[in-house]
Write an enzyme that holds these catalytic residues in place. Structure first.
Site, PDB file in Angstrom:
ATOM      1  CG  ASN A 108      36.365  23.488   7.765  1.00 55.25           C
ATOM      2  OD1 ASN A 108      35.538  22.902   6.080  1.00 55.25           O
ATOM      3  ND2 ASN A 108      36.520  22.157   8.041  1.00 55.25           N
ATOM      4  CB  SER A 134      33.861  17.266   2.253  1.00 50.37           C
ATOM      5  OG  SER A 134      34.061  16.062   3.232  1.00 50.37           O
ATOM      6  N   GLY A 135      37.025  15.278   2.340  1.00 49.53           N
ATOM      7  CA  GLY A 135      37.246  13.912   2.261  1.00 49.53           C
ATOM      8  C   GLY A 135      38.357  13.615   2.413  1.00 49.53           C
ATOM      9  CE  LYS A 188      33.963  20.118   4.331  1.00 53.33           C
ATOM     10  NZ  LYS A 188      35.025  19.992   5.168  1.00 53.33           N
ATOM     11  CG  HIS A 191      29.649  18.015   4.089  1.00 51.50           C
ATOM     12  ND1 HIS A 191      31.007  17.610   4.858  1.00 51.50           N
ATOM     13  CD2 HIS A 191      29.777  17.259   3.764  1.00 51.50           C
ATOM     14  CE1 HIS A 191      31.063  16.318   4.428  1.00 51.50           C
ATOM     15  NE2 HIS A 191      30.992  15.903   4.066  1.00 51.50           N
ATOM     16  CG  ASN A 192      32.218  20.064   7.903  1.00 47.62           C
ATOM     17  OD1 ASN A 192      31.906  19.343   7.025  1.00 47.62           O
ATOM     18  ND2 ASN A 192      33.241  20.429   8.489  1.00 47.62           N
ATOM     19  CD  GLU A 195      32.554  15.134   8.929  1.00 48.67           C
ATOM     20  OE1 GLU A 195      33.534  15.235   9.747  1.00 48.67           O
ATOM     21  OE2 GLU A 195      32.618  15.560   7.935  1.00 48.67           O
ATOM     22  NE  ARG A 459       5.540  33.182  23.056  1.00 44.35           N
ATOM     23  CZ  ARG A 459       5.081  34.162  21.586  1.00 44.35           C
ATOM     24  NH1 ARG A 459       3.635  33.881  21.330  1.00 44.35           N
ATOM     25  NH2 ARG A 459       5.832  35.528  21.389  1.00 44.35           N
TER      26      ARG A 459
END
Length: 492
Positions: A108, A134-135, A188, A191-192, A195, A459
């Protein structure tokens, strides 16, 4: 004959993931050489290979012997801790490698480190891939989801191997060439991040059902097992049902109730939120999940706050609600719908981050194909990923999953239940930051006009930042205080 005796591929780094991936590769019929700085890990892996059917794994205790035992052009997977250990392993192995050989980092890793290593490797004539894996332990052993990015030639050199080693689903192996540069590691990472959001949302569903619905762990196991037969079917829902069934080996009761409520993390969720902020992509569900992990770490402070606020007069609102007549059947169904709708928002945020980064880096990511390779092997594998794949196949430039016609209908159908769950949790004093963030994301995204006009006026007043009008082109600045003073009663 000498060439025939050489291994097809090598793997360095024999912790849990490395060992299991090596065994997977060997089991698929590809002779593999393995190496680890600690020699006992090499012997342990070779021993496992012998006990699991005489798998074709050869162990090596020196980096030179390891590298030279592999067919040219060599392909070597590295599975060590991200950061400096990767650089150290590359330095150790590359001195024995030759132009055309390839290094594949399966950790990672931060994507910019991968891009630096691609350049460094190229200067030595070496190829480089950053490959998300992953897995977990089981996936590595029996079929992970693989996300390789970097040198296409390096991918072609291992394509026959990874397509056999990856998880297999109805439309192919869960691996694809993601793109150039650090795209594989970036995918990845996101993906995390998704997750993180998924796990947070599931924990909130559990909290509501347990503390408002009064459901036991055995009832929760049945509910999650039932959900896993429908639209929520996924690895995380499946293992959640299993967790509720496990008894404590050391004393009476269920093990889940004995676990300290502090969640660990390794950094990919933090990276995802940082990247979302840098790219101006709203990812509130993922960010909320990260914040909850931070807050969970403040166990002592939370225990102290609970006592102080109780002494200050805060009421046990959860007990007030559960003392009323709760329709458990309706609550269970409402939570199911709220969880599903919230998950769509979390995935939408992740996909939007991938699309925006792809545009910035010219990676040309295929979001539908990424959804496809996540259908098996990985931690976020889920039934509805096939529908996400089809959504991007229908429209490759889809702005947001929420506006895909099929998902839009489902969100609208589930919003009433979603709002009931969030409202009930707020009334009970149970935090559901992931569901609340998802609902706020949905409500904000679907509104044609937001109160941002007032923020922009503020602003402009204090910083002369200017504003645009809805009826005239160009940028405008107003002397707000001056005009406000002139318009005060009696100011003329």
């Amino acid at each position: 004959m000498e060439a025939a005796a050489l291994s097809r591929i090598g793997l360095a780094g024999l912790a849990v993931m490395g060992q299991n991936l090596a065994l997977n590769i060997a089991e698929k019929g590809f002779p593999i050489s393995v190496y680890n700085r600690t020699a006992s890990k090499v012997d342990e892996t070779v021993g496992r290979a012998a006990s699991e059917g005489g798998l074709p794994i050869s162990g090596h205790h020196s980096p030179a012997d390891f590298v030279l035992s592999i067919q040219r052009p060599r392909s070597i997977i590295i599975l060590v801790k991200a950061g400096a250990p990767v650089d150290q392993t590359i330095n150790t192995l590359s001195q024995f490698m030759e132009p055309g050989d390839a290094i594949i980092d399966g950790g990672n890793e931060w994507y910019e480190n991968t891009e630096r290593r691609i350049r460094d490797a190229a200067a030595c004539g070496l190829l480089y891939l950053g490959m998300g894996v992953s897995g977990g332990e089981d996936g590595a052993r029996h079929g992970p989801s693989l996300m390789p990015g970097g040198s296409f030639q390096a991918y072609e050199n291992i394509e026959k191997i990874v397509t056999r080693v990856a998880a297999q689903v109805d439309d192919g192996p869960c691996v694809t060439y993601v793109g150039e540069g650090g795209s594989g590691n970036f995918v990845k990472m996101v993906h995390n991040g998704i997750e993180y959001g998924d796990m947070q949302l599931i924990s909130e569903a559990y909290d509501v059902l347990k503390n408002i619905g009064g459901l036991s762990n055995s009832e929760l196991a049945e509910i999650f097992a039932d959900w896993n037969l429908g639209e929520l079917e996924s690895f995380l829902i499946e293992i959640t049902a299993d967790i509720f069934k496990v008894k404590d080996e050391h004393c009476e009761g269920d093990l889940v109730d004995k676990i300290l409520d502090k969640t660990g993390m390794k950094g990919t969720g933090k990276w995802t939120v940082q990247q979302a902020a840098e790219l101006s992509i709203a990812a509130p569900t993922i960010a909320a999940s990260l914040d909850c992990r931070y807050l969970s770490g403040l166990k002592e402070e939370r225990v102290f706050a609970a006592r102080i606020l109780e002494e200050a007069g805060i009421k046990g609102d959860v007990n007030v609600i559960t003392s009323r007549s709760i329709d458990k059947k309706r609550l269970i169904d409402d939570v199911r719908q709220a969880l599903y709708a919230s998950k769509i928002c979390s995935y939408a945020q992740g996909m939007n981050l991938l699309r925006t980064k792809s545009e910035e880096k010219a990676w040309n990511l295929n979001l539908g194909e990424l959804a496809r390779i996540w259908k098996g092997g990985c931690i976020i594998r889920a039934r509805f990923l096939d529908r996400i794949k089809k959504a991007y196949e229908r429209n490759r430039v889809l702005a947001n999953l929420i506006v895909d016609p099929e998902f839009a209908r489902e969100m609208v159908q589930r919003q009433a239940a979603w709002r009931r769950v969030v409202g009930l949790a707020i009334e009970a004093g149970i935090s559901t930051p992931g569901m609340c963030a998802s609902l706020a994301y949905f409500d904000t995204y679907r509104r044609a006009r937001l109160p941002a006009n007032l923020v922009q006026a503020q602003r402009d007043l204090f910083g002369a930042h200017t504003y645009e009008r809805i009826d005239l082109p160009g940028s405008f600045h107003t002397e707000w205080k001056k005009l406000a003073w002139q318009n005060k009663p009696g100011s003329r």
